[in-house]
Motif scaffolding. Structure first.
Motif, PDB file in Angstrom:
ATOM      1  N   SER A  92       0.793  -1.161  -0.011  1.00 28.46           N
ATOM      2  CA  SER A  92      -0.013  -0.127  -0.062  1.00 28.46           C
ATOM      3  C   SER A  92       0.724   1.416   0.055  1.00 28.46           C
ATOM      4  O   SER A  92       2.025   1.251   0.197  1.00 28.46           O
ATOM      5  CB  SER A  92      -0.900   0.014   1.387  1.00 28.46           C
ATOM      6  OG  SER A  92      -0.128   0.326   2.482  1.00 28.46           O
ATOM      7  N   GLY A  93       0.107   2.321  -0.003  1.00 25.76           N
ATOM      8  CA  GLY A  93       0.863   3.799  -0.025  1.00 25.76           C
ATOM      9  C   GLY A  93       1.571   3.969   1.294  1.00 25.76           C
ATOM     10  O   GLY A  93       2.566   4.448   1.227  1.00 25.76           O
ATOM     11  N   ALA A  94       0.822   3.799   2.127  1.00 20.76           N
ATOM     12  CA  ALA A  94       1.322   3.977   3.799  1.00 20.76           C
ATOM     13  C   ALA A  94       2.171   2.982   3.874  1.00 20.76           C
ATOM     14  O   ALA A  94       3.520   3.571   4.677  1.00 20.76           O
ATOM     15  CB  ALA A  94      -0.065   3.809   4.625  1.00 20.76           C
ATOM     16  N   ASN A 154       5.538   4.747   2.182  1.00 20.98           N
ATOM     17  CA  ASN A 154       5.938   5.889   2.976  1.00 20.98           C
ATOM     18  C   ASN A 154       6.666   5.423   4.187  1.00 20.98           C
ATOM     19  O   ASN A 154       7.780   5.962   4.751  1.00 20.98           O
ATOM     20  CB  ASN A 154       4.818   6.844   3.188  1.00 20.98           C
ATOM     21  CG  ASN A 154       4.480   7.678   1.862  1.00 20.98           C
ATOM     22  OD1 ASN A 154       5.588   8.061   1.076  1.00 20.98           O
ATOM     23  ND2 ASN A 154       3.468   7.928   1.640  1.00 20.98           N
ATOM     24  N   PHE A 171      -0.824  13.999   2.848  1.00 23.87           N
ATOM     25  CA  PHE A 171      -1.742  12.676   3.307  1.00 23.87           C
ATOM     26  C   PHE A 171      -0.690  11.346   2.782  1.00 23.87           C
ATOM     27  O   PHE A 171      -0.907  10.882   1.939  1.00 23.87           O
ATOM     28  CB  PHE A 171      -3.010  12.661   2.719  1.00 23.87           C
ATOM     29  CG  PHE A 171      -3.874  11.612   3.325  1.00 23.87           C
ATOM     30  CD1 PHE A 171      -4.510  11.507   4.248  1.00 23.87           C
ATOM     31  CD2 PHE A 171      -3.799  10.292   2.644  1.00 23.87           C
ATOM     32  CE1 PHE A 171      -5.177  10.517   4.905  1.00 23.87           C
ATOM     33  CE2 PHE A 171      -4.365   9.003   2.912  1.00 23.87           C
ATOM     34  CZ  PHE A 171      -5.040   9.267   4.267  1.00 23.87           C
ATOM     35  N   PRO A 172       0.032  10.910   4.055  1.00 19.13           N
ATOM     36  CA  PRO A 172       1.062  10.106   3.764  1.00 19.13           C
ATOM     37  C   PRO A 172       0.600   8.661   3.886  1.00 19.13           C
ATOM     38  O   PRO A 172       1.264   7.666   3.618  1.00 19.13           O
ATOM     39  CB  PRO A 172       2.406  10.213   4.313  1.00 19.13           C
ATOM     40  CG  PRO A 172       1.809  11.540   5.309  1.00 19.13           C
ATOM     41  CD  PRO A 172       0.668  11.773   5.031  1.00 19.13           C
ATOM     42  N   GLY A 173      -0.629   8.483   4.574  1.00 17.67           N
ATOM     43  CA  GLY A 173      -1.262   7.287   4.881  1.00 17.67           C
ATOM     44  C   GLY A 173      -1.885   7.303   6.424  1.00 17.67           C
ATOM     45  O   GLY A 173      -1.972   8.277   7.032  1.00 17.67           O
ATOM     46  N   GLU A 199       4.680  15.543  -1.109  1.00 16.12           N
ATOM     47  CA  GLU A 199       4.081  15.087  -2.451  1.00 16.12           C
ATOM     48  C   GLU A 199       4.124  16.113  -3.408  1.00 16.12           C
ATOM     49  O   GLU A 199       3.858  17.388  -3.253  1.00 16.12           O
ATOM     50  CB  GLU A 199       2.363  14.970  -2.326  1.00 16.12           C
ATOM     51  CG  GLU A 199       1.943  13.909  -1.373  1.00 16.12           C
ATOM     52  CD  GLU A 199       0.371  14.335  -0.844  1.00 16.12           C
ATOM     53  OE1 GLU A 199      -0.330  14.166  -1.403  1.00 16.12           O
ATOM     54  OE2 GLU A 199       0.240  14.649   0.364  1.00 16.12           O
ATOM     55  N   GLU A 259      -5.379  14.512  -1.577  1.00 21.75           N
ATOM     56  CA  GLU A 259      -5.962  14.602  -0.654  1.00 21.75           C
ATOM     57  C   GLU A 259      -5.985  15.999   0.032  1.00 21.75           C
ATOM     58  O   GLU A 259      -7.098  16.672   0.285  1.00 21.75           O
ATOM     59  CB  GLU A 259      -5.800  13.760   0.648  1.00 21.75           C
ATOM     60  CG  GLU A 259      -5.812  12.254   0.138  1.00 21.75           C
ATOM     61  CD  GLU A 259      -6.854  11.699  -0.350  1.00 21.75           C
ATOM     62  OE1 GLU A 259      -7.996  11.787  -0.129  1.00 21.75           O
ATOM     63  OE2 GLU A 259      -6.792  11.043  -1.573  1.00 21.75           O
ATOM     64  N   ASP A 318       6.637  11.475  -2.069  1.00 20.96           N
ATOM     65  CA  ASP A 318       5.394  10.547  -1.808  1.00 20.96           C
ATOM     66  C   ASP A 318       4.554  10.943  -3.258  1.00 20.96           C
ATOM     67  O   ASP A 318       3.880  11.620  -3.391  1.00 20.96           O
ATOM     68  CB  ASP A 318       4.480  11.137  -0.836  1.00 20.96           C
ATOM     69  CG  ASP A 318       3.245  10.319  -0.635  1.00 20.96           C
ATOM     70  OD1 ASP A 318       2.878   9.425  -1.406  1.00 20.96           O
ATOM     71  OD2 ASP A 318       2.493  10.435   0.421  1.00 20.96           O
ATOM     72  N   VAL A 329       2.491   8.312  -4.302  1.00 18.95           N
ATOM     73  CA  VAL A 329       1.475   7.268  -4.208  1.00 18.95           C
ATOM     74  C   VAL A 329       0.273   7.811  -5.049  1.00 18.95           C
ATOM     75  O   VAL A 329      -0.275   6.889  -5.914  1.00 18.95           O
ATOM     76  CB  VAL A 329       1.118   7.221  -2.612  1.00 18.95           C
ATOM     77  CG1 VAL A 329       0.006   6.371  -2.775  1.00 18.95           C
ATOM     78  CG2 VAL A 329       2.171   6.236  -2.149  1.00 18.95           C
ATOM     79  N   GLN A 330       0.007   9.021  -5.131  1.00 18.62           N
ATOM     80  CA  GLN A 330      -1.203   9.550  -6.111  1.00 18.62           C
ATOM     81  C   GLN A 330      -0.671  10.128  -7.226  1.00 18.62           C
ATOM     82  O   GLN A 330      -1.386  10.006  -8.315  1.00 18.62           O
ATOM     83  CB  GLN A 330      -2.131  10.668  -5.103  1.00 18.62           C
ATOM     84  CG  GLN A 330      -3.247  10.834  -5.901  1.00 18.62           C
ATOM     85  CD  GLN A 330      -4.652  11.202  -5.008  1.00 18.62           C
ATOM     86  OE1 GLN A 330      -5.499  11.867  -5.361  1.00 18.62           O
ATOM     87  NE2 GLN A 330      -4.412  11.049  -3.664  1.00 18.62           N
ATOM     88  N   LYS A 351      -0.674   2.937  -5.269  1.00 19.54           N
ATOM     89  CA  LYS A 351      -2.231   3.030  -6.153  1.00 19.54           C
ATOM     90  C   LYS A 351      -2.087   2.398  -7.558  1.00 19.54           C
ATOM     91  O   LYS A 351      -2.393   1.206  -7.883  1.00 19.54           O
ATOM     92  CB  LYS A 351      -2.540   4.487  -6.297  1.00 19.54           C
ATOM     93  CG  LYS A 351      -2.959   5.098  -4.878  1.00 19.54           C
ATOM     94  CD  LYS A 351      -3.549   6.402  -4.870  1.00 19.54           C
ATOM     95  CE  LYS A 351      -4.011   7.077  -3.434  1.00 19.54           C
ATOM     96  NZ  LYS A 351      -5.211   6.661  -2.972  1.00 19.54           N
TER      97      LYS A 351
HETATM   98  C1  PLP Z   1      -0.045  10.882  -1.620  1.00 14.03           C
HETATM   99  C2  PLP Z   1      -0.440   9.782  -0.822  1.00 14.03           C
HETATM  100  N1  PLP Z   1       0.167   9.084  -0.209  1.00 14.03           N
HETATM  101  C3  PLP Z   1      -0.128   7.956   0.570  1.00 14.03           C
HETATM  102  C4  PLP Z   1      -1.567   7.567   0.582  1.00 14.03           C
HETATM  103  C5  PLP Z   1      -1.776   6.308   1.299  1.00 14.03           C
HETATM  104  O1  PLP Z   1      -1.920   5.280   0.562  1.00 14.03           O
HETATM  105  P1  PLP Z   1      -2.660   3.747   0.953  1.00 14.03           P
HETATM  106  O2  PLP Z   1      -4.380   4.196   1.385  1.00 14.03           O
HETATM  107  O3  PLP Z   1      -2.590   2.862  -0.143  1.00 14.03           O
HETATM  108  O4  PLP Z   1      -1.989   3.593   2.042  1.00 14.03           O
HETATM  109  C6  PLP Z   1      -2.438   8.052  -0.229  1.00 14.03           C
HETATM  110  C7  PLP Z   1      -3.725   7.700  -0.103  1.00 14.03           C
HETATM  111  O5  PLP Z   1      -4.688   8.557  -0.606  1.00 14.03           O
HETATM  112  C8  PLP Z   1      -1.914   9.417  -1.008  1.00 14.03           C
HETATM  113  O6  PLP Z   1      -2.920  10.124  -1.542  1.00 14.03           O
END
Ligand code: PLP
Length: 405
Positions: free
Chosen positions: A104-106, A109, A138-140, A190, A195, A223, A225-226, A252
């Motif tokens: 996952s993203g969290a 990170n 929003f890192p998770g 980011e 978010e 980050d 992830v998005q 993601k």
């Molecule tokens: C920039 C960013 N980092 C990390 C995350 C967390 O990812 P995850 O929900 O897959 O843990 C998100 C989730 O929206 C995100 O937008």
């Protein structure tokens, strides 16, 4: 016979951490989705910037099914061919020389922040441990990442929180300069906050972060992830900005809907995560590797990445037209296919109402906070789906204006 279930069962059986839509998605193809009652929706939400190739893409299905027939899981006492191939694809396509896979993203990170602290401790000593993050990031949702997030609403109920994290203001380099020093291990940012309201970084801000990190021997973590895997029209947003991080988190869209996350870094930095220092049972699973490899193959192509810019124009032209007629947004911003419409004072705080009205009209959109309606559709969405979806969204906007939602 399978038990029949409905949206109400969510409230009966699930922890109330989410408040899902009133309809239950049943099947989907491309950028169209149907609920349990057969009602059709155009998907501008993309599973929160995940379904970059839409739903049920035939080549992703094939990659998953072929791997499913062969080998699902071994645990990290063994490696496997699909994940090694994906690692090589990521290395060939980016600054990275080493990859750590997770789910996952969290987690990506979390791995990035742990790597930064371990590198700082190993090379400079235990005092170097500070992390600078941003207030609207929003890192998770793990305890470390939710603390880095800087939004008390998401973290305050889980105190005591991990220490050593300070929050600067996004796009305000002076606020970072005031916090950073030789005890700082990393800055995590980011390149375009998702978010936090679909807010792209100023190029000078990211350049300045790079300089500050270099001056203080701190790692710069992006980050993505998005923003990653083609979302901005570049494979990763750092390429758009021309600022290279030391560590990058991606998740993601990397799995196109199959859970996967990855942390990318250099050989020198990656070396500190020695045997036993970090891990996860599922990270680097062959199923995720097979799907992720196909996603990378299909997205990292000039025609697809250029197509994102074309689609950005379809969206922004259509949204500007809606706005000229209905006067709802004070700004339409974003990069590629991560687009945010910032509501003006008359509709302030009503983003959720727009998303509910949109679902009513048969189009799925996201919000990013209470004031921003967000779009993160498939990178290959057709023009017909964009135009039809925007027509439905326009009707939804009219219904909010009339007070119908
Ligand atoms: C920039 C960013 N980092 C990390 C995350 C967390 O990812 P995850 O929900 O897959 O843990 C998100 C989730 O929206 C995100 O937008």
């Amino acid at each position: 016979m399978q038990q029949s279930v409905s949206r109400q069962d969510f409230d009966r059986w699930m922890v109330p951490a989410y408040s899902p839509a009133s309809f239950v998605p049943d099947r989907a193809e491309g950028s169209r989705l149907w609920d349990q009652n057969g009602k059709e929706y155009i998907d501008f939400a993309g599973g929160i910037a995940v379904n970059a190739l839409g739903h049920a893409h035939p080549e992703l299905q094939q990659a998953l099914m072929q791997q499913a027939a062969k080998l699902w899981h071994t645990g990290n006492g063994y490696t496997n061919a699909p994940i090694l191939r994906l690692a090589k694809q990521l290395i060939d396509a980016t600054f990275a020389e080493r990859v750590f896979f997770c789910n996952s993203g969290a987690e990506a990170n979390e791995a990035a922040l742990k790597l930064a602290r371990k590198y700082a401790h190993d090379i400079f000593g235990p005092e170097k441990s500070g992390i600078i993050a941003f207030k609207t990031a929003f890192p998770g949702r793990t305890l470390l990442t939710v603390s880095a997030g800087g939004q008390p609403a998401y973290s305050k109920d889980f105190a005591p929180l991990p220490g050593g994290i300070e929050h600067a203001v996004f796009n305000d380099l002076d606020s970072v300069a005031a916090l950073i020093n030789d005890q700082t291990a990393a800055v995590i940012v980011e390149p375009i906050q998702g978010e936090g309201g679909v807010m792209p970084a100023e190029p000078a801000f990211l350049c300045g972060l790079r300089e500050l990190c270099d001056r203080h021997n701190a790692l710069l973590i992006f980050d993505e992830v998005q923003s990653g895997v083609g979302r901005t029209g570049s494979l990763y947003a750092y390429m758009h900005y021309g600022v290279t991080p030391d560590v990058l988190s991606t998740a993601k869209a990397l799995g196109g809907g199959f859970p996967i996350g990855a942390m990318l870094t250099t050989e020198k930095l990656g070396a500190v995560l020695n045997v036993g220092s970090h891990g996860t049972t599922y990270g680097g699973n062959p199923l995720a590797g097979a799907v992720g490899g196909k996603v990378m193959e299909l997205i990292n192509r000039p025609d697809v990445l250029e197509g994102v810019q074309l689609r950005h124009r379809w969206f922004t032209d259509g949204l500007n037209e809606i706005n000229q007629r209905l006067h709802l947004f004070k700004e339409i911003r974003g990069l590629g296919l991560l687009i945010g419409c910032v509501l003006n004072e008359d509709f302030s705080g009503k983003a959720k109402q727009f998303s509910l009205a949109a679902a009513e009209e048969g189009v799925m959109v996201l919000i990013a906070g209470a004031n921003v309606v967000r779009f993160a559709p498939a990178l290959i969405i057709s023009e017909q789906d964009v135009q039809e979806g925007l027509a439905r969204f326009a009707r939804a906007c009219e219904s909010v204006i009339k007070g119908g939602s």
